[in-house]
Design a protein around this motif. Structure first.
Motif, PDB file in Angstrom:
ATOM      1  N   ALA A 220       0.817  -1.205   0.000  1.00  0.00           N
ATOM      2  CA  ALA A 220       0.000   0.000   0.000  1.00  0.00           C
ATOM      3  C   ALA A 220       0.853   1.259   0.000  1.00  0.00           C
ATOM      4  CB  ALA A 220      -0.938  -0.002   1.202  1.00  0.00           C
ATOM      5  N   ASP A 221       1.994   1.217   0.687  1.00  0.00           N
ATOM      6  CA  ASP A 221       2.833   2.410   0.697  1.00  0.00           C
ATOM      7  C   ASP A 221       3.437   2.661  -0.676  1.00  0.00           C
ATOM      8  OD1 ASP A 221       4.165  -0.003   1.331  1.00  0.00           O
ATOM      9  OD2 ASP A 221       5.928   1.063   2.052  1.00  0.00           O
ATOM     10  N   ASP A 222       3.829   1.600  -1.382  1.00  0.00           N
ATOM     11  CA  ASP A 222       4.412   1.769  -2.719  1.00  0.00           C
ATOM     12  C   ASP A 222       3.392   2.306  -3.719  1.00  0.00           C
ATOM     13  OD1 ASP A 222       6.903   0.916  -1.948  1.00  0.00           O
ATOM     14  OD2 ASP A 222       6.642  -1.140  -2.678  1.00  0.00           O
ATOM     15  N   ALA A 223       2.170   1.772  -3.658  1.00  0.00           N
ATOM     16  CA  ALA A 223       1.170   2.098  -4.682  1.00  0.00           C
ATOM     17  C   ALA A 223       0.421   3.389  -4.389  1.00  0.00           C
ATOM     18  CB  ALA A 223       0.178   0.943  -4.809  1.00  0.00           C
ATOM     19  N   ILE A 224       0.200   3.706  -3.121  1.00  0.00           N
ATOM     20  CA  ILE A 224      -0.698   4.801  -2.771  1.00  0.00           C
ATOM     21  C   ILE A 224      -0.002   5.919  -2.015  1.00  0.00           C
ATOM     22  CG2 ILE A 224      -2.777   5.413  -1.485  1.00  0.00           C
ATOM     23  CD1 ILE A 224      -3.797   2.563  -1.936  1.00  0.00           C
ATOM     24  N   ILE A 225       0.644   5.590  -0.899  1.00  0.00           N
ATOM     25  CA  ILE A 225       1.115   6.622   0.021  1.00  0.00           C
ATOM     26  C   ILE A 225       2.353   7.337  -0.483  1.00  0.00           C
ATOM     27  CG2 ILE A 225       1.957   7.042   2.349  1.00  0.00           C
ATOM     28  CD1 ILE A 225       0.234   4.624   3.209  1.00  0.00           C
ATOM     29  N   THR A 226       3.377   6.573  -0.857  1.00  0.00           N
ATOM     30  CA  THR A 226       4.618   7.205  -1.306  1.00  0.00           C
ATOM     31  C   THR A 226       4.406   8.111  -2.518  1.00  0.00           C
ATOM     32  OG1 THR A 226       5.994   5.432  -0.391  1.00  0.00           O
ATOM     33  CG2 THR A 226       6.957   6.771  -2.150  1.00  0.00           C
ATOM     34  N   PRO A 227       3.658   7.688  -3.558  1.00  0.00           N
ATOM     35  CA  PRO A 227       3.412   8.622  -4.666  1.00  0.00           C
ATOM     36  C   PRO A 227       2.723   9.909  -4.229  1.00  0.00           C
ATOM     37  CG  PRO A 227       2.881   6.385  -5.338  1.00  0.00           C
ATOM     38  CD  PRO A 227       3.123   6.342  -3.855  1.00  0.00           C
ATOM     39  N   ALA A 228       1.744   9.799  -3.312  1.00  0.00           N
ATOM     40  CA  ALA A 228       1.032  10.989  -2.859  1.00  0.00           C
ATOM     41  C   ALA A 228       1.957  11.933  -2.108  1.00  0.00           C
ATOM     42  CB  ALA A 228      -0.148  10.584  -1.976  1.00  0.00           C
ATOM     43  N   VAL A 229       2.802  11.378  -1.245  1.00  0.00           N
ATOM     44  CA  VAL A 229       3.707  12.196  -0.445  1.00  0.00           C
ATOM     45  C   VAL A 229       4.786  12.831  -1.327  1.00  0.00           C
ATOM     46  CG1 VAL A 229       5.445  12.122   1.374  1.00  0.00           C
ATOM     47  CG2 VAL A 229       3.274  10.925   1.682  1.00  0.00           C
ATOM     48  N   ARG A 230       5.309  12.049  -2.257  1.00  0.00           N
ATOM     49  CA  ARG A 230       6.348  12.599  -3.138  1.00  0.00           C
ATOM     50  C   ARG A 230       5.794  13.672  -4.064  1.00  0.00           C
ATOM     51  NH1 ARG A 230      10.092   7.276  -4.798  1.00  0.00           N
ATOM     52  NH2 ARG A 230      10.971   6.992  -2.698  1.00  0.00           N
ATOM     53  N   ALA A 231       4.546  13.532  -4.462  1.00  0.00           N
ATOM     54  CA  ALA A 231       3.936  14.561  -5.309  1.00  0.00           C
ATOM     55  C   ALA A 231       3.853  15.886  -4.554  1.00  0.00           C
ATOM     56  CB  ALA A 231       2.548  14.117  -5.763  1.00  0.00           C
ATOM     57  N   VAL A 232       3.514  15.830  -3.262  1.00  0.00           N
ATOM     58  CA  VAL A 232       3.471  17.060  -2.466  1.00  0.00           C
ATOM     59  C   VAL A 232       4.870  17.603  -2.243  1.00  0.00           C
ATOM     60  CG1 VAL A 232       2.924  17.987  -0.180  1.00  0.00           C
ATOM     61  CG2 VAL A 232       1.269  16.542  -1.366  1.00  0.00           C
ATOM     62  N   ALA A 233       5.851  16.728  -2.046  1.00  0.00           N
ATOM     63  CA  ALA A 233       7.230  17.181  -1.882  1.00  0.00           C
ATOM     64  C   ALA A 233       7.705  17.922  -3.132  1.00  0.00           C
ATOM     65  CB  ALA A 233       8.137  15.986  -1.586  1.00  0.00           C
ATOM     66  N   GLN A 234       7.368  17.394  -4.294  1.00  0.00           N
ATOM     67  CA  GLN A 234       7.739  18.060  -5.548  1.00  0.00           C
ATOM     68  C   GLN A 234       7.001  19.386  -5.678  1.00  0.00           C
ATOM     69  OE1 GLN A 234       5.979  18.690  -8.559  1.00  0.00           O
ATOM     70  NE2 GLN A 234       7.752  19.225  -9.822  1.00  0.00           N
ATOM     71  N   LEU A 235       5.746  19.401  -5.266  1.00  0.00           N
ATOM     72  CA  LEU A 235       4.943  20.620  -5.316  1.00  0.00           C
ATOM     73  C   LEU A 235       5.548  21.697  -4.426  1.00  0.00           C
ATOM     74  CD1 LEU A 235       1.982  21.786  -6.154  1.00  0.00           C
ATOM     75  CD2 LEU A 235       1.400  21.161  -3.810  1.00  0.00           C
ATOM     76  N   GLN A 236       5.991  21.313  -3.239  1.00  0.00           N
ATOM     77  CA  GLN A 236       6.589  22.279  -2.325  1.00  0.00           C
ATOM     78  C   GLN A 236       7.783  22.987  -2.951  1.00  0.00           C
ATOM     79  OE1 GLN A 236       7.477  19.661   0.929  1.00  0.00           O
ATOM     80  NE2 GLN A 236       5.500  19.945   1.944  1.00  0.00           N
ATOM     81  N   ARG A 237       8.697  22.208  -3.493  1.00  0.00           N
ATOM     82  CA  ARG A 237       9.902  22.805  -4.074  1.00  0.00           C
ATOM     83  C   ARG A 237       9.568  23.638  -5.307  1.00  0.00           C
ATOM     84  NH1 ARG A 237      15.299  22.455  -3.673  1.00  0.00           N
ATOM     85  NH2 ARG A 237      15.069  20.992  -1.947  1.00  0.00           N
ATOM     86  N   SER A 238       8.672  23.114  -6.134  1.00  0.00           N
ATOM     87  CA  SER A 238       8.336  23.813  -7.368  1.00  0.00           C
ATOM     88  C   SER A 238       7.645  25.139  -7.095  1.00  0.00           C
ATOM     89  CB  SER A 238       7.439  22.923  -8.239  1.00  0.00           C
ATOM     90  OG  SER A 238       7.080  23.583  -9.425  1.00  0.00           O
ATOM     91  N   ARG A 239       6.687  25.130  -6.173  1.00  0.00           N
ATOM     92  CA  ARG A 239       5.950  26.375  -5.914  1.00  0.00           C
ATOM     93  C   ARG A 239       6.822  27.422  -5.209  1.00  0.00           C
ATOM     94  NH1 ARG A 239       0.415  27.001  -6.389  1.00  0.00           N
ATOM     95  NH2 ARG A 239       0.567  28.532  -4.690  1.00  0.00           N
ATOM     96  N   LEU A 240       7.804  27.002  -4.439  1.00  0.00           N
ATOM     97  CA  LEU A 240       8.720  27.984  -3.872  1.00  0.00           C
ATOM     98  C   LEU A 240       9.441  28.748  -4.979  1.00  0.00           C
ATOM     99  CD1 LEU A 240      10.341  26.045  -0.883  1.00  0.00           C
ATOM    100  CD2 LEU A 240       8.742  27.964  -0.735  1.00  0.00           C
ATOM    101  N   SER A 241       9.683  28.068  -6.082  1.00  0.00           N
ATOM    102  CA  SER A 241      10.415  28.667  -7.196  1.00  0.00           C
ATOM    103  C   SER A 241       9.522  29.434  -8.164  1.00  0.00           C
ATOM    104  CB  SER A 241      11.150  27.577  -7.990  1.00  0.00           C
ATOM    105  OG  SER A 241      12.019  26.849  -7.163  1.00  0.00           O
ATOM    106  N   ARG A 242       8.259  29.058  -8.234  1.00  0.00           N
ATOM    107  CA  ARG A 242       7.424  29.565  -9.320  1.00  0.00           C
ATOM    108  C   ARG A 242       6.152  30.278  -8.847  1.00  0.00           C
ATOM    109  NH1 ARG A 242       9.401  27.194 -14.016  1.00  0.00           N
ATOM    110  NH2 ARG A 242       7.542  27.903 -15.146  1.00  0.00           N
TER     111      ARG A 242
END
Length: 637
Positions: A461-483
């Protein structure tokens, strides 16, 4: 910016959240029990299911109102342009609209009517404005599913008269506990929501230690057993850690795993091995986190606020969440497999259905075959974690025995199954040969595992559901700080007695990136669009630096500056090298009580596409929403 708590928009917001779900005391109320069983309307819905569906919708409505009031009146990082999309007064009716509106939910289990009630006060529009993924349909699907499930808890004996839902579907050590569900919600909306660390809401509820199978004991009667409970025990006490247990990117809550045996079915429903012994069936498996409906609804919508970006996106520590869930699921999977409790894991494996990953499947009521040494044949094996399939190629069979159809009813054909054998060297289970009646006219093969489970693919469940969701927010955090201008509205470091936002706590790289973007913003034309009032609430020191850099300090000055700099470099990102945020991930996890009913297909008819989750849900209600909107005037004119 801070909104005055006496603002008219808060007139309908409750002071304290009270779950409208019935509590355990109603079990002793025979009048209530009778009411729960009454039927009404052309679809013959039970009064109980309708009451609980309406209650679930109201619970979500109230909790969401209170969450936004806390953010608006205490947190201080709510942007004015966001607030205008959250709640407003309809100029034509002089009524409050949006998230702070009181929704007149009907007494019904019809998803279209419930969604239509949200649309009538533009609550769905407000949700869409602040959520990464539209969630109105998911919320209604959940309240209808939970309404049906809880109605089963509160009504009388099952149709066979042998056991009550109270005996079959109770939580470990007690009944559905409204107070616990209620207190979780109260704590978040009154305490956590006012702060800058929402990580506990989306962290595992117990320590990452090995899970054990122990007897569940009734908290009101220590001599009464409530089946068996698989949980992370430390000295026979569940190792709770004070976190909420809401799964990121879902509307699900993680809980303990319970198994309760069933009474033996009538003789005509039994099936036998050729040695005359009964082919056993599993009892009922319960993922007890599904019994926190108010918390589920609040957490699911809150995560979508996080995934939409803005200050809320930085209130979760993504690195911490990913590790916590990885360790938690590793402890569960490893200990359950080592102890031979793999079948319990079906509740906590991700199952692919129609292109989305849902949390869990159920072995409740299906056959539990055994070998000649009486050892049960496992559904979940080490191979499941490698190839995603249940059982093993050698332990599966397409025809254990056959049934017959007589006058439209499925009955025993007299065909009997045979037990599995074991490989002498490896101990692997080997299925018996196919029934000799397979393929004969009028005979229906019974496979193992059941086809609906076998055709799905399974993953951690962590591979299929949780980790993708968390990593998407992590990417969003860095991207929005820049843009975007987010760097101005969050604290990368503590300021006085106010802590840094959670995203920066264990991530020095992200913290340094935010500080760097703040420095760039002081010289960037985009600073003229910064909402100074909000920055002053979040970080007075940085607000002063912005003021000295010429940033407008009032809304009127800001509007003039926006007109002056329109179409210029003010709209360029602070760091164009950083790619823009990726598209939001679709919701995963499925719905709590997306049931595999005990009585087969007949019990699934009520679901239809409207509460099966994901795209099917959106499609099913879109027509109803469209019709409702066509009948109301625009409320933004």
């Amino acid at each position: 910016m801070i909104i005055d708590p006496n603002n008219r928009l808060f007139d309908r917001v409750p002071d304290i959240f009270t779950s409208p779900y019935p509590g355990a005391d109603v079990y002793a109320d025979k009048a209530f029990e009778t009411l729960m069983q009454r039927h009404q309307g052309k679809d013959q819905q039970t009064i109980g299911a309708a009451i609980l569906s309406q209650a679930g919708a109201q619970a979500w409505n109230q909790a969401t109102q209170m969450l936004w009031k806390t953010k608006a009146t205490i947190a201080g990082d709510l942007l004015g342009d966001v607030w205008s999309k959250v709640a407003w007064v309809n100029p034509k009716t002089d009524a409050i609209a949006g998230i702070l509106a009181e929704v007149p939910f009907a007494l019904t289990t019809d998803p279209a009517l419930l969604v239509g009630a949200m649309a009538n006060v533009a609550l769905d529009l407000a949700l869409n404005a602040v959520s990464a993924i539209p969630v109105a349909g998911w919320i209604i699907g959940i309240v209808v599913g939970i309404g049906r499930a809880l109605a089963g808890l509160f009504k009388g004996l099952l149709k066979d008269g042998s056991a009550s839902p109270d005996e079959r579907a109770r939580l470990p050590w007690g009944r559905y506990n409204r107070d616990i569900d209620q207190e979780w919600v109260r704590t978040f909306i009154k305490i956590d929501a006012a702060g800058v660390d929402w990580t506990p809401m989306f962290a595992p509820p117990t320590d990452a230690i090995p899970w054990q199978l122990l007897d569940g004991v009734d908290q009101d009667d220590s001599k009464r057993m409530l089946g068996q409970v698989l949980a992370p025990f430390a000295n026979k006490t569940v190792a709770y850690n004070g976190m909420y247990g809401c799964l990121p990117g879902t509307f699900r809550v993680a809980g303990l795993l319970q198994h309760r045996g069933r009474p033996q079915p009538p003789v005509e429903d039994l099936r036998f091995y050729n040695d005359g012994t009964i082919i056993q069936q599993y009892g009922d498996f319960t993922q007890t986190g599904d019994f926190f409906p108010a918390l589920q609804q609040l957490a699911g919508t809150t995560w979508q606020q996080i995934a939409a970006g803005g200050p809320d996106a930085y209130k979760v520590d993504c690195m911490k969440l990913e590790k916590l869930w990885r360790d938690w699921f590793s402890a569960l999977y490893t200990s359950a497999m080592e102890q031979g409790y793999g079948t319990y894991l079906l509740q906590y494996l991700a199952r692919e259905v129609h292109g989305e990953w849902r949390l869990g499947a159920s072995a409740s009521g299906i056959l539990s075959p055994a070998a000649t040494d009486w050892e049960p044949v496992p559904l979940v094996t080490p191979g499941t974690f490698k190839d995603g399939a249940l059982a093993t190629p050698k332990s599966r069979t397409t025809c254990l025995y056959t049934d017959a159809m007589v006058n439209g009813a499925r009955v025993t054909s007299g065909d009997m199954g045979r037990r599995w054998s074991r490989d002498a060297k490896t101990g692997e289970f080997i299925a018996p040969p196919r029934s000799s009646w397979a393929g004969r006219e009028g005979h229906l093969c019974v496979p193992w595992p059941p086809g609906d489970l076998l055709l799905s693919k399974y993953r951690r469940a962590d591979d299929a559901i949780i980790t993708p969701a968390v990593r998407a927010v992590a990417q969003l955090q860095r991207s929005r700080l820049s843009r975007s201008l987010d760097c101005a509205y969050v604290r990368p470091i503590a300021v006085g007695d106010r802590p840094a936002y959670a995203a920066f706590a264990d991530n020095p790289s992200l913290r340094d990136h935010c500080i760097d973007m703040r420095k760039r913003l002081l010289k960037h034309p985009g600073r003229m669009q910064v909402e100074y009032e909000t920055v002053r609430q979040v970080d007075p020191e940085y607000a002063d630096a912005l003021r000295q850099a010429g940033v407008p300090t009032t809304a009127i000055q800001r509007a003039a500056a926006k007109m002056k700099f329109a179409g210029t470099a003010a709209n360029e990102p602070l760091d164009p090298r950083q790619p823009p945020p990726v598209r939001p991930l679709p919701l995963q996890g499925g719905l709590p009580f997306d049931p595999n009913p005990d009585d087969g297909q007949a019990g699934r008819r009520w679901l239809g596409p409207a509460v099966l989750g994901g795209a099917a849900l959106v499609t099913a209600i879109s027509v109803a929403v469209g019709v409702t909107r066509s009948r109301r005037s625009s409320i933004h004119t």
